[in-house]
Scaffold this motif. Structure first.
Motif, mmCIF file in Angstrom:
data_model
loop_
_atom_site.group_PDB
_atom_site.id
_atom_site.type_symbol
_atom_site.label_atom_id
_atom_site.label_comp_id
_atom_site.label_asym_id
_atom_site.label_seq_id
_atom_site.Cartn_x
_atom_site.Cartn_y
_atom_site.Cartn_z
ATOM 1 N N GLY A 5 -26.105 -35.921 60.106
ATOM 2 C CA GLY A 5 -25.805 -35.027 59.037
ATOM 3 C C GLY A 5 -25.767 -33.551 59.904
ATOM 4 N N VAL A 6 -25.860 -32.871 59.250
ATOM 5 C CA VAL A 6 -25.887 -31.156 59.601
ATOM 6 C C VAL A 6 -27.172 -30.702 60.072
ATOM 7 C CG1 VAL A 6 -23.900 -30.567 58.251
ATOM 8 C CG2 VAL A 6 -26.211 -30.328 57.446
ATOM 9 N N GLY A 7 -28.200 -31.357 59.927
ATOM 10 C CA GLY A 7 -29.494 -30.834 60.337
ATOM 11 C C GLY A 7 -29.785 -29.384 59.551
ATOM 12 N N HIS A 8 -30.447 -28.412 60.312
ATOM 13 C CA HIS A 8 -30.599 -27.119 59.902
ATOM 14 C C HIS A 8 -29.648 -26.242 59.763
ATOM 15 C CE1 HIS A 8 -34.913 -28.402 59.856
ATOM 16 N NE2 HIS A 8 -34.711 -28.653 60.880
ATOM 17 N N THR A 9 -28.388 -26.672 60.048
ATOM 18 C CA THR A 9 -27.084 -25.968 60.165
ATOM 19 C C THR A 9 -26.665 -25.932 58.735
ATOM 20 O OG1 THR A 9 -26.593 -26.669 62.344
ATOM 21 C CG2 THR A 9 -24.851 -25.522 61.349
ATOM 22 N N ARG A 10 -26.432 -24.710 58.412
ATOM 23 C CA ARG A 10 -25.878 -24.548 56.979
ATOM 24 C C ARG A 10 -24.343 -23.995 57.126
ATOM 25 N NH1 ARG A 10 -29.145 -27.300 55.999
ATOM 26 N NH2 ARG A 10 -31.149 -27.174 54.546
ATOM 27 N N ASP A 11 -23.767 -25.079 57.446
ATOM 28 C CA ASP A 11 -22.232 -24.717 57.566
ATOM 29 C C ASP A 11 -21.403 -25.618 56.973
ATOM 30 O OD1 ASP A 11 -19.422 -24.778 58.694
ATOM 31 O OD2 ASP A 11 -20.244 -24.200 60.582
ATOM 32 N N SER A 12 -20.673 -25.153 55.855
ATOM 33 C CA SER A 12 -19.983 -25.775 54.901
ATOM 34 C C SER A 12 -18.638 -26.703 55.658
ATOM 35 C CB SER A 12 -19.295 -24.950 53.649
ATOM 36 O OG SER A 12 -18.544 -24.115 54.055
ATOM 37 N N ILE A 13 -18.180 -25.962 56.386
ATOM 38 C CA ILE A 13 -17.029 -26.647 57.184
ATOM 39 C C ILE A 13 -17.597 -27.932 58.164
ATOM 40 C CG2 ILE A 13 -15.031 -26.421 58.995
ATOM 41 C CD1 ILE A 13 -15.008 -23.504 58.071
ATOM 42 N N LEU A 14 -18.652 -27.632 58.803
ATOM 43 C CA LEU A 14 -19.293 -28.717 59.426
ATOM 44 C C LEU A 14 -19.643 -29.934 58.703
ATOM 45 C CD1 LEU A 14 -20.228 -29.941 62.058
ATOM 46 C CD2 LEU A 14 -22.436 -28.709 61.765
ATOM 47 N N TYR A 15 -20.149 -29.609 57.601
ATOM 48 C CA TYR A 15 -20.746 -30.684 56.539
ATOM 49 C C TYR A 15 -19.462 -31.383 55.943
ATOM 50 C CZ TYR A 15 -22.863 -32.690 52.464
ATOM 51 O OH TYR A 15 -23.560 -33.472 51.597
ATOM 52 N N ALA A 16 -18.463 -30.738 55.727
ATOM 53 C CA ALA A 16 -17.185 -31.402 55.110
ATOM 54 C C ALA A 16 -16.853 -32.218 56.170
ATOM 55 C CB ALA A 16 -16.133 -30.597 54.851
ATOM 56 N N LYS A 17 -16.689 -31.852 57.592
ATOM 57 C CA LYS A 17 -16.176 -32.540 58.562
ATOM 58 C C LYS A 17 -17.042 -33.830 58.769
ATOM 59 C CE LYS A 17 -15.299 -32.462 63.509
ATOM 60 N NZ LYS A 17 -15.200 -31.415 64.719
ATOM 61 N N LYS A 18 -18.507 -33.831 58.644
ATOM 62 C CA LYS A 18 -19.473 -34.852 58.690
ATOM 63 C C LYS A 18 -19.036 -35.936 57.591
ATOM 64 C CE LYS A 18 -22.543 -33.123 62.148
ATOM 65 N NZ LYS A 18 -22.498 -34.075 63.096
ATOM 66 N N LEU A 19 -19.030 -35.261 56.456
ATOM 67 C CA LEU A 19 -18.779 -35.933 55.188
ATOM 68 C C LEU A 19 -17.645 -36.905 55.288
ATOM 69 C CD1 LEU A 19 -19.794 -36.948 52.485
ATOM 70 C CD2 LEU A 19 -18.634 -34.982 51.658
ATOM 71 N N HIS A 20 -16.466 -36.425 55.816
ATOM 72 C CA HIS A 20 -15.348 -36.931 55.816
ATOM 73 C C HIS A 20 -15.456 -38.374 56.857
ATOM 74 C CE1 HIS A 20 -10.868 -37.543 55.905
ATOM 75 N NE2 HIS A 20 -10.979 -37.525 57.066
ATOM 76 N N LYS A 21 -16.328 -37.934 57.874
ATOM 77 C CA LYS A 21 -16.430 -39.079 59.023
ATOM 78 C C LYS A 21 -17.257 -40.166 58.332
ATOM 79 C CE LYS A 21 -18.896 -40.151 63.314
ATOM 80 N NZ LYS A 21 -19.546 -39.474 64.420
ATOM 81 N N PHE A 22 -18.226 -39.691 57.474
ATOM 82 C CA PHE A 22 -18.990 -40.995 56.881
ATOM 83 C C PHE A 22 -17.915 -41.909 55.987
ATOM 84 C CE2 PHE A 22 -21.778 -41.977 53.289
ATOM 85 C CZ PHE A 22 -22.380 -43.110 53.870
ATOM 86 N N GLN A 23 -17.224 -41.018 55.094
ATOM 87 C CA GLN A 23 -16.415 -41.749 54.163
ATOM 88 C C GLN A 23 -15.279 -42.625 54.949
ATOM 89 O OE1 GLN A 23 -15.085 -38.114 52.292
ATOM 90 N NE2 GLN A 23 -16.186 -38.468 50.399
ATOM 91 N N ASN A 24 -14.975 -42.058 56.024
ATOM 92 C CA ASN A 24 -14.065 -42.954 56.707
ATOM 93 C C ASN A 24 -14.804 -44.383 57.156
ATOM 94 O OD1 ASN A 24 -11.597 -41.427 56.461
ATOM 95 N ND2 ASN A 24 -11.868 -40.283 58.503
ATOM 96 N N GLY A 25 -16.016 -44.008 57.588
ATOM 97 C CA GLY A 25 -16.501 -45.148 58.070
ATOM 98 C C GLY A 25 -17.071 -46.379 57.144
ATOM 99 N N LEU A 26 -17.080 -45.828 55.776
ATOM 100 C CA LEU A 26 -17.233 -46.428 54.526
ATOM 101 C C LEU A 26 -16.161 -47.523 54.330
ATOM 102 C CD1 LEU A 26 -18.895 -44.301 51.848
ATOM 103 C CD2 LEU A 26 -20.156 -46.064 53.328
ATOM 104 N N ILE A 27 -14.949 -46.651 54.325
ATOM 105 C CA ILE A 27 -13.770 -47.456 54.245
ATOM 106 C C ILE A 27 -13.188 -48.442 55.122
ATOM 107 C CG2 ILE A 27 -11.128 -47.046 53.949
ATOM 108 C CD1 ILE A 27 -11.631 -44.507 52.788
ATOM 109 N N GLN A 28 -13.581 -47.960 56.488
ATOM 110 C CA GLN A 28 -13.477 -49.079 57.507
ATOM 111 C C GLN A 28 -14.145 -50.214 57.310
ATOM 112 O OE1 GLN A 28 -14.317 -47.388 61.390
ATOM 113 N NE2 GLN A 28 -13.637 -49.048 62.286
#
Length: 220
Positions: free
Chosen positions: A51-74
């Protein structure tokens, strides 16, 4: 994914694979459950996505969430069994309502009747609860996976069986405590379905603050 963990010691690793979840999400401490004696037959394979850890960055969060969603679909696209389904139930029982009964949970404009089974179960005191199961295929996968982020009311199952029927919905309902908010018990689901070589999935982690994970319950 960023790392892979395998759990075979269900007793001693309980706080790891059931992290961030209530005890009734995996009732291993219920000594009356005969399935506990059979847990050596199974394992949990957990794919971890940082996840994003202590970083409060919405762009980074969205990027990591997208990676997780792609992992689910795969993972859900792997042809390990003949069918892949997603099961969803309401968070709690409610008073019978004509509007709620008509609407249900399924978006009937997007999912063909042949691809799902939905039922409203009549309970005591004029209360009901609605659940459904649908094939996790096609263009609706992304929309359906929004349910998956709440493991208390949703899981994915791979099976060679046809589960698009009320019998399956009844079987899952029989494992639930309906006195309060719904909490799926994955120990009971494992005993019911993985014993037949089905595969059960639930989401893990703490919503991407530290990590997301995909937990796969499977027979060895």
């Amino acid at each position: 994914m960023d790392s892979l963990i395998r759990y075979t010691d269900f007793q001693n690793k309980y706080s790891d694979y059931n992290a961030w979840k209530p005890s009734n999400a995996f009732t291993i401490h219920n000594t009356t459950n005969n399935c506990i004696e059979q847990l050596y037959k199974y394992e949990i394979v957990e794919q971890v996505f940082n996840g994003v850890g202590h970083t409060r960055d919405s762009i980074l969060y969205a990027k990591k969430l997208h990676k997780f969603q792609n992992g689910l679909i795969q993972e859900f696209s792997k042809q390990e069994r003949n069918n892949t389904y997603i099961y969803v139930i309401e968070h709690k029982k409610k008073k019978l309502s004509r509007i709620r009964s008509y609407k249900g949970l399924v978006d009937k404009k997007k999912i063909a009747p042949s691809n799902y089974c939905q039922n409203e179960f009549m309970l005591e005191h004029n209360e009901t609860i609605i659940s459904f199961i649908t094939s996790l295929i096609g263009e609706n996968v992304v929309q359906l996976l929004e349910y998956f982020f709440d493991d208390s009311t949703c899981f994915v199952i791979k099976s060679d069986e046809d589960y698009l029927n009320v019998d399956f919905l009844n079987l899952v309902l029989s494992t639930l405590d309906l006195t309060g908010n719904i909490e799926l018990d994955y120990l009971k689901l494992l005993c019911l379905f993985c014993n037949k070589n089905d595969i059960i999935y639930r989401i893990g982690g703490n919503s991407g603050e530290d990590y997301w994970s995909l937990q796969k319950f499977i027979k060895k």
